[in-house]
Design an enzyme around this catalytic site. Structure first.
Site, PDB file in Angstrom:
ATOM      1  N   ASP A 194      88.487 -20.029 -32.047  1.00 49.94           N
ATOM      2  CA  ASP A 194      88.219 -21.246 -32.679  1.00 49.94           C
ATOM      3  C   ASP A 194      86.817 -21.430 -32.885  1.00 49.94           C
ATOM      4  O   ASP A 194      85.789 -21.029 -32.209  1.00 49.94           O
ATOM      5  CB  ASP A 194      88.854 -22.380 -32.099  1.00 49.94           C
ATOM      6  CG  ASP A 194      90.389 -22.215 -32.306  1.00 49.94           C
ATOM      7  OD1 ASP A 194      91.010 -21.822 -33.467  1.00 49.94           O
ATOM      8  OD2 ASP A 194      91.166 -22.537 -31.356  1.00 49.94           O
ATOM      9  N   TYR A 214      90.220 -14.185 -20.871  1.00 51.74           N
ATOM     10  CA  TYR A 214      89.258 -15.335 -21.347  1.00 51.74           C
ATOM     11  C   TYR A 214      88.810 -16.051 -20.039  1.00 51.74           C
ATOM     12  O   TYR A 214      89.436 -16.114 -18.938  1.00 51.74           O
ATOM     13  CB  TYR A 214      90.512 -16.464 -21.856  1.00 51.74           C
ATOM     14  CG  TYR A 214      90.384 -16.251 -23.441  1.00 51.74           C
ATOM     15  CD1 TYR A 214      89.586 -16.675 -24.486  1.00 51.74           C
ATOM     16  CD2 TYR A 214      91.567 -15.593 -23.908  1.00 51.74           C
ATOM     17  CE1 TYR A 214      89.922 -16.448 -25.619  1.00 51.74           C
ATOM     18  CE2 TYR A 214      91.995 -15.490 -25.275  1.00 51.74           C
ATOM     19  CZ  TYR A 214      90.803 -15.609 -26.316  1.00 51.74           C
ATOM     20  OH  TYR A 214      90.975 -15.843 -27.785  1.00 51.74           O
TER      21      TYR A 214
END
Lengths: 266, 266
Positions: free
Chosen positions: B54, B112
Site C-alpha cells: 500500500d 514483514y
C-alpha cells in the site's frame, strides 16, 4: 529583554533549497521560522544559523540562535518545533544561552564530512547523504594531497570569485580520510569554511586519486591562490555539516569523545 | 519465446502511491515499467509483483518478474533500470528464471517487519521506515497476545470487508518482537498476508500493550473472525516487506542465515 535560545538542528538537504530563507522556495531557515511563528502565535523572529549550507547539503549538527520575548522551556521548544516541522528537519536540542552567544560569530570551528561512493546503495534509505562519483585508483596519491591541506593557508582557489571578498586565509585543524566498502569518507575540521570550499577540495582530491590532477598542480592551488580555479566541485549530496564548535570545549577533545559518530555510514 | 527475469526491488514507500500502477499517480510498478520501456526502447512489458504494498509501505526485498522478447544480461538490467529509476527505488538483483516462475503464484511466504517508535528520530535520515506511535506500558501483555497469532487461523478480523473475498485462513509461521531503544520491532513470517493485515495486527497488539484492548478481546478477534472489526490500523510508514520466499529454500533456514538483516534500525 531577549531570551536567547540555541538550537541544534539536523536536516536532509535534498528536500530544501539550502539553509537561507528565500521568497517562494523551501529552505531550512524558512521552515524553522515558519514553525516558530506558528508555535508562538505569530512571532516573527529571525533564526540565525552558524553558516549557510547550500542546496542539497545536509546537517547533523547545524547550530542557530533566536531571541524570544518571553522564555519557553527548551524541551517545549524542541517538541513544539518538531511537531510543526517537516520530517526532513529535526531540532535535536535547545538550550537557553546568554545574549553574548551568537551562532555564527561565536563559532570556533566546524566539522564537515563528505561521503563519496563508487556506486549507489542498493537500499534507498541508506546512502541518502552519499554522493555517487567516479571511482579513484590511487588512494595514496589522494591522501598525500589531502595532507597538504592541514594548517593555515590562503584557500582562495577552493572558492569562487563571487565569494572571495571575505578573508580567504583559514586554518584546517584536521583532515582525515576513511576508506568505506564502496567509497571514501573525507572529514575536515577548520576554523571557518568558504563557499564551496569542501566540495571543491573534495573534487580536486578525487581527481588526484584518479590521476586526473597532478600532485604538483594540487600543490599550486595552495601556493598560488586563485578564486575560481578550474577544479571540479563534488556533488552537494555527499556533504554534511556534522558539528559546530564553540568556546569552552576543546575541538579535539570533543572529536575524541565523539569519534564514532562521524564515521557512520547512514 | 519469453525470457523471464526475476527482479528483487527495494523502495522507500513514502514517495509513492503504493506498488500498483495507477493512471496519473507515481507508483513503484509504474516507475519500474516506465524505466523498462525507456531502457528497451519502447517495450511495454507488465512487471508482476509478489504482492501489492500500500501507499507509504516500504520494501527491502519485494520480488517481481517480467518477460523480455530477447535476453538482456541480469547485470545490464540492474544497471540500466537503476540508471533510470528515482533514488527511492533500487533494483537490488536480477536473475534469469524459467517461465514456471511467477513472482506472486510461486511465492511460499513473506517476511514483514513493523518498526514502531515512541518518538521521532533526532536524525532525519534515520527512522524513515519507522512510525511514531503512542508508547505502550505493558510489553508482556503485548507479547502474550502476539503469541496467539502464530499458527493457522482465520485472520478475517485483520482485514477489511472489501478485501475479504479472498481466502482469509492463513498461516503465520513465526511472529517475534524485539525491543528497541525507543520502541519495538515486530516481525511476521506467513504464507500470505491479507490487505492491511500486518498494520491491523500491529494496531491491535499495540493497543493491548497500552491496556486499551483486553487480552480476551484480542483472542476473540481470532475466535470470531469478522472483517472490518473495530481495531486500529498502525501507520503505513512503519511497515516494510523485507523478503519474499520461494520454493527451493527453507523459510527458517533463510531466516537463520540472514537473521541480523531484519533487525537493523535504519
Amino acid at each position: 529583554m531577549a531570551h536567547r535560545t540555541k538550537l541544534t538542528v539536523a536536516y536532509l538537504g535534498g528536500s530544501f533549497h539550502g539553509w537561507q530563507r528565500q521568497r517562494d522556495r523551501r529552505t531550512v531557515q524558512g521552515e524553522l521560522e515558519r514553525a516558530l511563528a506558528v508555535m508562538t502565535g505569530g512571532l516573527e523572529a529571525a533564526i540565525v544559523g552558524a553558516g549557510r549550507t547550500d542546496a542539497g547539503v545536509h546537517a547533523a549538527g547545524q547550530v542557530a540562535h533566536l531571541d524570544l520575548p518571553s522564555p519557553i522551556p527548551p524541551e517545549g521548544i524542541v517538541r513544539g518545533l518538531n511537531g510543526l516541522l517537516p520530517d526532513e528537519i529535526r531540532v535535536r536540542a535547545a538550550a537557553q544561552v546568554s545574549t553574548d552567544f551568537h551562532a555564527r560569530r561565536s563559532a570556533r570551528g566546524k566539522l564537515y564530512s563528505y561521503r563519496a561512493r563508487w556506486r549507489p546503495s542498493p537500499l534507498p534509505w541508506l546512502g541518502l547523504r552519499c554522493a555517487v562519483v567516479q571511482p579513484i585508483s590511487d588512494l595514496r596519491a589522494l591522501a598525500r594531497a589531502a595532507a597538504l591541506l592541514a594548517g593555515r593557508h590562503d584557500l582562495a582557489s577552493f572558492t569562487v570569485p563571487e565569494a572571495a571578498d571575505e578573508p580567504t586565509v583559514r586554518t584546517l585543524h584536521r583532515v582525515w580520510i576513511r576508506g568505506r566498502r564502496d567509497g571514501l569518507d573525507l572529514h575536515f575540521v577548520g576554523d571557518g569554511f568558504l563557499r564551496y570550499q569542501v566540495r571543491r577540495m573534495v573534487g580536486a582530491l578525487l581527481d588526484v586519486g584518479r590521476g586526473q590532477l597532478a600532485h604538483a598542480d594540487f600543490e599550486r592551488l595552495l601556493a598560488e591562490p586563485r578564486p575560481g580555479a578550474a577544479i571540479r566541485t563534488a556533488p552537494a549530496r555527499g556533504l554534511t555539516l556534522e558539528r559546530v564548535f564553540y568556546r569552552g570545549t576543546s575541538l579535539l577533545d570533543e572529536l575524541a569523545l565523539d569519534g564514532r559518530r562521524h564515521d557512520d555510514d547512514r
